[in-house]
Motif scaffolding. Structure first.
Motif, short mmCIF file in Angstrom:
data_model
loop_
_atom_site.label_atom_id
_atom_site.label_comp_id
_atom_site.label_asym_id
_atom_site.label_seq_id
_atom_site.Cartn_x
_atom_site.Cartn_y
_atom_site.Cartn_z
N VAL A 59 35.28 -67.83 23.40
CA VAL A 59 35.05 -67.44 22.02
C VAL A 59 35.39 -65.98 21.76
O VAL A 59 36.02 -65.66 20.74
N ASP A 60 35.01 -65.07 22.64
CA ASP A 60 35.32 -63.65 22.42
C ASP A 60 36.82 -63.41 22.34
O ASP A 60 37.28 -62.60 21.54
N CYS A 61 37.58 -64.10 23.16
CA CYS A 61 39.04 -64.00 23.13
C CYS A 61 39.59 -64.59 21.83
O CYS A 61 40.48 -64.02 21.20
N GLN A 62 39.05 -65.74 21.42
CA GLN A 62 39.47 -66.35 20.16
C GLN A 62 39.23 -65.39 18.99
O GLN A 62 40.07 -65.23 18.12
N LEU A 63 38.06 -64.80 18.99
CA LEU A 63 37.69 -63.88 17.92
C LEU A 63 38.66 -62.71 17.86
O LEU A 63 39.13 -62.34 16.78
N LYS A 64 38.99 -62.16 19.00
CA LYS A 64 39.93 -61.03 19.07
C LYS A 64 41.30 -61.44 18.53
O LYS A 64 41.93 -60.71 17.77
N ARG A 65 41.75 -62.63 18.92
CA ARG A 65 43.09 -63.08 18.52
C ARG A 65 43.18 -63.52 17.05
O ARG A 65 44.27 -63.54 16.49
N THR A 66 42.06 -63.91 16.45
CA THR A 66 42.10 -64.43 15.08
C THR A 66 41.52 -63.48 14.04
O THR A 66 41.57 -63.77 12.86
N ARG A 67 41.00 -62.34 14.45
CA ARG A 67 40.24 -61.49 13.53
C ARG A 67 41.02 -61.01 12.31
O ARG A 67 40.45 -60.80 11.26
N ARG A 108 42.97 -68.91 8.22
CA ARG A 108 42.02 -69.78 8.93
C ARG A 108 40.77 -69.99 8.08
O ARG A 108 39.80 -69.25 8.20
N PRO A 109 40.80 -71.02 7.23
CA PRO A 109 39.69 -71.21 6.29
C PRO A 109 38.32 -71.40 6.95
O PRO A 109 37.31 -71.00 6.38
N LEU A 110 38.27 -71.97 8.13
CA LEU A 110 36.98 -72.19 8.78
C LEU A 110 36.34 -70.89 9.27
O LEU A 110 35.15 -70.87 9.59
N LEU A 111 37.12 -69.82 9.32
CA LEU A 111 36.57 -68.53 9.75
C LEU A 111 36.24 -67.61 8.58
O LEU A 111 35.86 -66.46 8.78
N ARG A 112 36.35 -68.12 7.38
CA ARG A 112 35.98 -67.35 6.19
C ARG A 112 34.46 -67.43 6.03
O ARG A 112 33.94 -68.17 5.19
N LYS A 165 29.83 -66.76 15.36
CA LYS A 165 28.89 -67.87 15.34
C LYS A 165 29.62 -69.16 14.99
O LYS A 165 29.39 -70.21 15.58
N ARG A 166 30.52 -69.08 14.03
CA ARG A 166 31.28 -70.26 13.60
C ARG A 166 32.14 -70.80 14.75
O ARG A 166 32.21 -72.00 14.98
N LEU A 167 32.81 -69.90 15.48
CA LEU A 167 33.63 -70.32 16.62
C LEU A 167 32.78 -71.00 17.69
O LEU A 167 33.20 -72.01 18.28
N LYS A 168 31.59 -70.48 17.92
CA LYS A 168 30.69 -71.10 18.89
C LYS A 168 30.29 -72.50 18.45
O LYS A 168 30.25 -73.43 19.25
N GLU A 169 29.97 -72.64 17.15
CA GLU A 169 29.59 -73.96 16.61
C GLU A 169 30.74 -74.96 16.74
O GLU A 169 30.52 -76.11 17.13
N LEU A 170 31.95 -74.51 16.42
CA LEU A 170 33.12 -75.38 16.54
C LEU A 170 33.32 -75.81 17.99
O LEU A 170 33.64 -76.97 18.27
N ASN A 171 33.12 -74.88 18.91
CA ASN A 171 33.32 -75.18 20.34
C ASN A 171 32.31 -76.21 20.86
O ASN A 171 32.65 -77.04 21.69
N VAL A 172 31.09 -76.15 20.36
CA VAL A 172 30.07 -77.12 20.78
C VAL A 172 30.52 -78.54 20.43
O VAL A 172 30.38 -79.46 21.23
N VAL A 173 31.08 -78.70 19.24
CA VAL A 173 31.52 -80.02 18.79
C VAL A 173 32.85 -80.41 19.43
O VAL A 173 33.03 -81.53 19.92
N ARG A 174 33.80 -79.49 19.42
CA ARG A 174 35.17 -79.82 19.83
C ARG A 174 35.43 -79.73 21.33
O ARG A 174 36.27 -80.46 21.85
N GLY A 175 34.72 -78.85 22.01
CA GLY A 175 34.95 -78.65 23.45
C GLY A 175 34.95 -79.94 24.26
O GLY A 175 35.88 -80.21 25.02
N PRO A 176 33.92 -80.78 24.12
CA PRO A 176 33.90 -82.03 24.87
C PRO A 176 35.06 -82.97 24.50
O PRO A 176 35.57 -83.70 25.36
N LEU A 177 35.49 -82.94 23.24
CA LEU A 177 36.61 -83.79 22.82
C LEU A 177 37.92 -83.31 23.45
O LEU A 177 38.74 -84.11 23.89
#
Length: 173
Positions: free
Chosen positions: A107-115, A120-124, A130-142
């Motif tokens: 997540v920290d790397c994602q944040l740095k690369r997308t800041r 990226r509407p989901l990061l607005r 926090k949003r990236l962490k939430e997305l990762n909880v749902v999407r990571g296993p998929l």
């Protein structure tokens, strides 16, 4: 055509799917596609505008159609949008039609690369981390469930990531 003649890149936003995908396709001498870019080109509208007028559900419907169309092609590298794996139909089409590589990125790397990326509407949001962490909880296993191969893009250069994918792809062919 064998399944492993297409390479499909999945993973969170900022993991490097487009950057790696372009280099991978160039190295293989095959075509590269980015599902988000294809949606924008076909609609004449950016992803944020599509989200604004159609909502995430409308965008996901367009994305599903685009993933179906692109995964039917032969001998391509495809970078999918970060949420493409949310759709069961997308996951199934990716699994049956290609070699899936999960580009993992903390997540920290994602944040740095997308800041600075305003596309990226989901990061607005007031708290993108926090949003990236939430997305990762749902999407990571998929992502993990779909992947034939996993690469951590934080630790390696694009060149090294491409080399790793090429080795795994060759072994699977």
């Amino acid at each position: 055509m064998r399944k492993a003649q297409n390479i499909f890149l999945i993973g969170p936003m900022g993991a490097g799917k487009t950057t790696v995908g372009r280099q991978l396709a160039k190295g293989l001498g095959i075509d590269f596609y980015d599902s988000d870019h294809e949606i924008e080109a076909r609609t004449g509208a950016g992803i944020p505008l599509i989200f604004e007028y159609e909502g995430e559900q409308g965008f996901r419907k367009r994305e599903c159609s685009m993933i179906d169309e692109l995964t039917r092609m032969d001998g391509i590298v495809l970078a999918t949008g970060g949420g493409a794996i949310l759709g069961a139909e997308n996951r199934e089409n990716l699994k049956k039609r290609g070699f899936i590589v999960y580009l993992q990125c903390p997540v920290d790397c994602q944040l740095k690369r997308t800041r600075k990326d305003r596309n990226r509407p989901l990061l607005r949001t007031d708290d993108p981390k926090k949003r990236l962490k939430e997305l990762n909880v749902v999407r990571g296993p998929l992502y993990s469930d779909c992947a034939d191969h996993l690469v951590d893009t934080q630790k390696w250069s694009t060149c090294h990531v491409v080399k790793d994918i090429l080795e795994a792809f060759s072994a699977a062919a």
